[in-house]
Scaffold this active site. Sequence first.
Site, short mmCIF file in Angstrom:
data_model
loop_
_atom_site.label_atom_id
_atom_site.label_comp_id
_atom_site.label_asym_id
_atom_site.label_seq_id
_atom_site.Cartn_x
_atom_site.Cartn_y
_atom_site.Cartn_z
N GLU A 133 -12.83 2.09 4.67
CA GLU A 133 -11.80 2.41 5.65
C GLU A 133 -11.84 3.92 5.91
O GLU A 133 -10.94 4.65 5.50
CB GLU A 133 -10.41 1.97 5.18
CG GLU A 133 -9.39 1.99 6.32
CD GLU A 133 -7.97 1.75 5.84
OE1 GLU A 133 -7.22 1.06 6.56
OE2 GLU A 133 -7.61 2.23 4.75
N GLU A 190 0.83 -1.21 0.00
CA GLU A 190 0.00 0.00 0.00
C GLU A 190 0.86 1.25 0.00
O GLU A 190 1.83 1.35 0.74
CB GLU A 190 -0.91 0.01 1.23
CG GLU A 190 -1.84 1.20 1.31
CD GLU A 190 -2.73 1.17 2.53
OE1 GLU A 190 -3.68 1.98 2.60
OE2 GLU A 190 -2.48 0.34 3.44
#
Length: 263
Positions: free
Chosen positions: A239, A142
């Site tokens: 998220e 990520e």
Amino acid sequence: MKFAANLSLLFTEYPLPERFAAARKAGFDAVEVQFPYSLPLDDIAAALARYRLQLVLINIPAGNWAQGERGLACLPEREAEFAAGLEQALHWARALGVGKLNCLAGVPPEEADTDQVQATLEANLQLAARHCHDNGIQLMIEAINTEDIPGFWLHSSHQVLELIERLKLPSTALQYDVYHMQIMEGNLISTLKQNADKIGHIQIADVPGRHEPGSGEINYPNLFKALEQMGYSGHISLEYNPQTTTEAGLGWLKHWTIQDRTP
């Protein structure tokens, strides 16, 4: 499309053990947890079974979070700690049926040699990719914005994709966080389309504030339509930090899902 609830940020009105039930009640059949290791593994397994939930992703341990560490993969002289965390994450993933592990590169010390930082990252990613591949698990990498986390080593989708290709990392893909990438590079839909085969997981939040889709500047209806047209079949994880309660902020989701909402 398949949506998952990130239980590290959603349903924080409840203690973490109670968030599994809250997610099922809200209609989710998939969840992710950034760092589940504070709970007994058997308790999580029982909650997933009881509420018929799939745990789709967890993070490899990222160091001392309370003291500001945001990943170990690029930190020189912490390789043994990274390897131990990787083994712990793999054990949990195997036990809980988790198909994806996310690796956070981290923030190196200001005095660290940049070449050594990069070499450390690459060696740790090769180790993680090899072990994940051997266990039938996909490794996610990520990129994170440097406004929220100054100095984070991987902060663009290009950096991650270049590493995966150059190192020929098996069973590895980009974890594309829409919130972080809107801040760092924009051009969301074009990037997603150009790299559709290289993206293994998507996380969403709006900008600014990291709140619900529709609260900020990102045109989520257009983005979701583009994902549908691309044939993206992975999960899209919520998220974000709800503006009020999690349940009050889920209205936007109803248009995009017909998931069973029976507890």
